[in-house]
Motif scaffolding. Structure first.
Motif, PDB file in Angstrom:
ATOM      1  N   CYS A  90      -7.082   0.804  -2.354  1.00 13.23           N
ATOM      2  CA  CYS A  90      -8.040   1.056  -0.953  1.00 13.23           C
ATOM      3  C   CYS A  90      -7.055   1.742  -0.526  1.00 13.23           C
ATOM      4  O   CYS A  90      -6.030   1.366   0.419  1.00 13.23           O
ATOM      5  CB  CYS A  90      -8.138  -0.371  -0.128  1.00 13.23           C
ATOM      6  SG  CYS A  90      -8.830  -1.239  -1.960  1.00 13.23           S
TER       7      CYS A  90
ATOM      8  N   PRO B 126       0.972  -1.557   0.051  1.00 11.13           N
ATOM      9  CA  PRO B 126       0.519   0.139  -0.318  1.00 11.13           C
ATOM     10  C   PRO B 126       0.867   1.405  -0.704  1.00 11.13           C
ATOM     11  O   PRO B 126       1.317   1.381   0.242  1.00 11.13           O
ATOM     12  CB  PRO B 126      -0.858   0.148   1.349  1.00 11.13           C
ATOM     13  CG  PRO B 126      -0.308  -0.899   1.538  1.00 11.13           C
ATOM     14  CD  PRO B 126       0.358  -1.755   0.983  1.00 11.13           C
TER      15      PRO B 126
ATOM     16  N   VAL C  66      -9.190  -2.470   4.175  1.00 13.01           N
ATOM     17  CA  VAL C  66      -9.362  -3.801   3.853  1.00 13.01           C
ATOM     18  C   VAL C  66      -9.851  -4.004   4.621  1.00 13.01           C
ATOM     19  O   VAL C  66      -9.782  -4.385   5.838  1.00 13.01           O
ATOM     20  CB  VAL C  66      -8.502  -4.140   3.758  1.00 13.01           C
ATOM     21  CG1 VAL C  66      -8.357  -5.683   2.864  1.00 13.01           C
ATOM     22  CG2 VAL C  66      -7.763  -3.805   2.305  1.00 13.01           C
TER      23      VAL C  66
ATOM     24  N   SER D  83      -5.613  -0.245   5.673  1.00  9.96           N
ATOM     25  CA  SER D  83      -4.693  -1.290   4.204  1.00  9.96           C
ATOM     26  C   SER D  83      -3.152  -1.835   4.574  1.00  9.96           C
ATOM     27  O   SER D  83      -2.694  -2.936   4.565  1.00  9.96           O
ATOM     28  CB  SER D  83      -4.309  -0.348   2.990  1.00  9.96           C
ATOM     29  OG  SER D  83      -5.790  -0.555   2.681  1.00  9.96           O
TER      30      SER D  83
END
Length: 546
Positions: free
Chosen positions: A494, A266, A497, A511
């Motif tokens: 995202c 991420p 999550v 994330s």
């Protein structure tokens, strides 16, 4: 001395109809596949991968004609034989596993009978008992549970992974020398995908078949390929071993494709200024009755089991998990395509989960969905302009204003505003998904649900659509519920999550926390199953020639 190839394509050219964007669908293709070898063919949509596969099988549409070259299947030129001989070769010496088993399988015939049919066409001496035993043996070979019972099931009663295993069993029925797999794992979750790839490796070694594996997923390439062929605009631009292509590619185009693969890392956390959630589900439950095989008492399936999530404006919440975990059921309940069995759905503080259908009209435009398949989500008989303006006009927007907004939205999603009068078949898959996004934005929604919205797209187009979703999220302050089975995509877009298993959220958080230090054993197993981990390095980029 190396074995003779089971497939040897020599300078194959297939012409496109007059007026197409280029003269040939594929041009001067040279490609070989040897016994017990897996050759992956990669490239963007329109590169000629599927045309090459369909040429081998003799399944080209009438508009496409081979104009040069040879296709040698164990030394026999399939372009020079009649239709009767070609029918004999299909299934006996070459077989194909298609991308979407739900459309490749006959919906009204039990799967066992469909496997048996593949045997009947090429083996006339089998008794009924021998044929049934062979079907069970094939189903067991591809790790289908309880073959005797499952053979009586219809395709819709199986999971996506089970349907794909049935397709593999049909392909293996007559021990073909060549198996062509056309994107066979695209729509599967990571654990099912890993099982299918492992299975194909085992079966290929056991049956000595050569496999031509068509894919746009470089994770799959890293996991399964012996050699890789890279195609662009109908030509082979690079070929080499898996290690050579993934770590030392020579062509700028190949480096671009590899760099477009999302990394399962991420980015830095974004500041979400709106603290109040626009969407909250509280202890959401959805129960289905199950009458599989029409025998015995019905089972009760809890597709959602007390699911609680919250989503703020400007935030993207990813929902990940295996097929059957409840991801799409959650989306359908939130969009009120199906009625929840219990719990709450609150949109901007107002409970909508238990409202009767007739009371939902004011909320429909506030929640819009982008579906997985851009080829089926648009009406083929309507121009894209009519598809985009239909919703706003149903809610009272004037025709002139609706079309003006449609033009501006097409420009926003990177398409020519003059395209309003064209039909969906005139666009590529990535362009159709952009049109679907424009159609959703035309309703001026507050919540956008993207249900596997990029899973059918090649990596470069996938990156473009993800960039577009991020852009419209920022521009309009949208909340996005992003459903995906691809953990790399989830990491890419995202902010938070939620991991689902058997209808429950087993882990949820930012994330960075989920990807950096997953706590639940199931989340850890999902990450471990992701294909191609650690095989991609950031490669130096160069301008790709037009």
């Amino acid at each position: 001395m190396s074995e003779a190839p089971v497939l040897d394509i020599q300078r194959l050219t297939v012409a496109l109809p007059r007026g197409a964007e280029r003269p040939n669908a594929i041009e001067d293709i040279r490609l070989t596949v040897r016994p017990r070898e897996i050759v992956c063919v990669v490239g963007e949509s329109g590169s000629g991968k599927s045309v090459t596969a369909f040429s081998i099988m003799g399944l080209l549409p009438n508009a496409l004609k081979p104009t040069g070259g040879r296709i040698l299947l164990q030394g026999e030129d399939v372009l020079a034989i009649g239709k009767g001989r070609l029918r004999e070769l299909r299934g006996s010496r070459m077989a194909m596993i298609f991308q979407e088993p739900m459309t490749a399988l006959n919906p009204v015939i039990p799967v066992g009978d469909q496997i048996a049919e593949a045997l009947e066409w090429h083996t006339t001496k089998l008794s009924r008992a021998d044929k049934a035993a062979r079907v069970r043996e094939l189903m067991d070979d591809v790790r289908l549970p309880d073959p005797a019972t499952l053979a009586r099931a219809y395709p819709h009663q199986l999971s996506g992974g089970q349907r794909q295993r049935v397709m593999i069993a049909m392909a293996l029925a007559n021990e073909p020398a060549l198996i062509i797999a056309d994107e066979p794992t695209t729509a599967l979750d990571v654990t099912t995908q890993a099982q299918i790839l492992k299975l194909m490796r085992e079966l290929q070694a056991r049956h000595s078949s050569g496999i031509l594996f068509i894919t746009h997923d470089f994770g799959v390439v890293a996991e399964i390929a012996d050699r890789v062929v890279v195609m662009r605009a109908g030509r082979v631009v690079e070929e080499g071993s898996t290690d050579e292509i993934l770590t030392r590619p020579q062509e700028a185009y190949t480096r671009m494709l590899i760099n477009a693969v999302p990394k399962a890392i991420p980015g830095p956390a974004r500041a979400i200024t709106d603290s109040a959630p626009i969407l909250v589900t509280q202890d959401l439950v959805k129960v289905y009755g199950d009458g599989l095989f029409s025998r015995g008492p019905k089972r009760v399936i809890k597709a959602l089991d007390e699911v609680t999530i919250a989503l703020r404006r400007g935030e993207t919440l990813g929902i990940v998990g295996e097929s059957g975990s409840g991801k799409s059921t959650l989306a359908r309940c939130i969009a009120r395509f199906v009625d929840p069995s219990g719990g709450e759905i609150r949109l901007d503080g107002e409970e909508i989960g238990m409202k009767p259908v007739r009371a939902l009209r004011p909320y429909r435009r506030r929640i819009q969905v982008i579906f997985q398949d851009p080829y089926r989500s648009l009406n083929p008989r309507r121009t894209i302009g009519k598809s985009i303006v239909e919703g706003p006009m149903n809610y009272g927007t004037g025709r002139v204003e609706a079309y003006e907004r449609a033009r501006s939205l097409l420009q926003l999603v990177g398409l020519d505003s003059a395209s309003l009068d064209r039909f969906p078949h005139e666009f590529s898959g990535g362009q159709r998904q952009r049109i679907a996004i424009a159609r959703a934005l035309a309703m001026e929604p507050e919540l956008l649900i993207a249900d596997e919205a990029v899973s059918a797209l090649d990596v470069s187009v996938q990156g473009q659509v993800l960039d577009l979703l991020e852009s419209v999220r920022e521009k309009f302050g949208l909340a996005i519920l992003f459903i995906t089975h691809d953990l790399r995509v989830a990491a890419r877009i995202c902010d938070s999550v939620a991991v689902m298993l058997n209808g429950k959220v087993v882990e949820i958080g930012p994330s960075a926390a989920i990807f950096g230090d997953p706590q639940h054993s199931y989340t850890q197993a999902l990450f471990a199953a992701a294909p191609g981990q650690g095989r991609f390095a950031e490669l130096p980029t160069a301008r790709v020639p037009a």
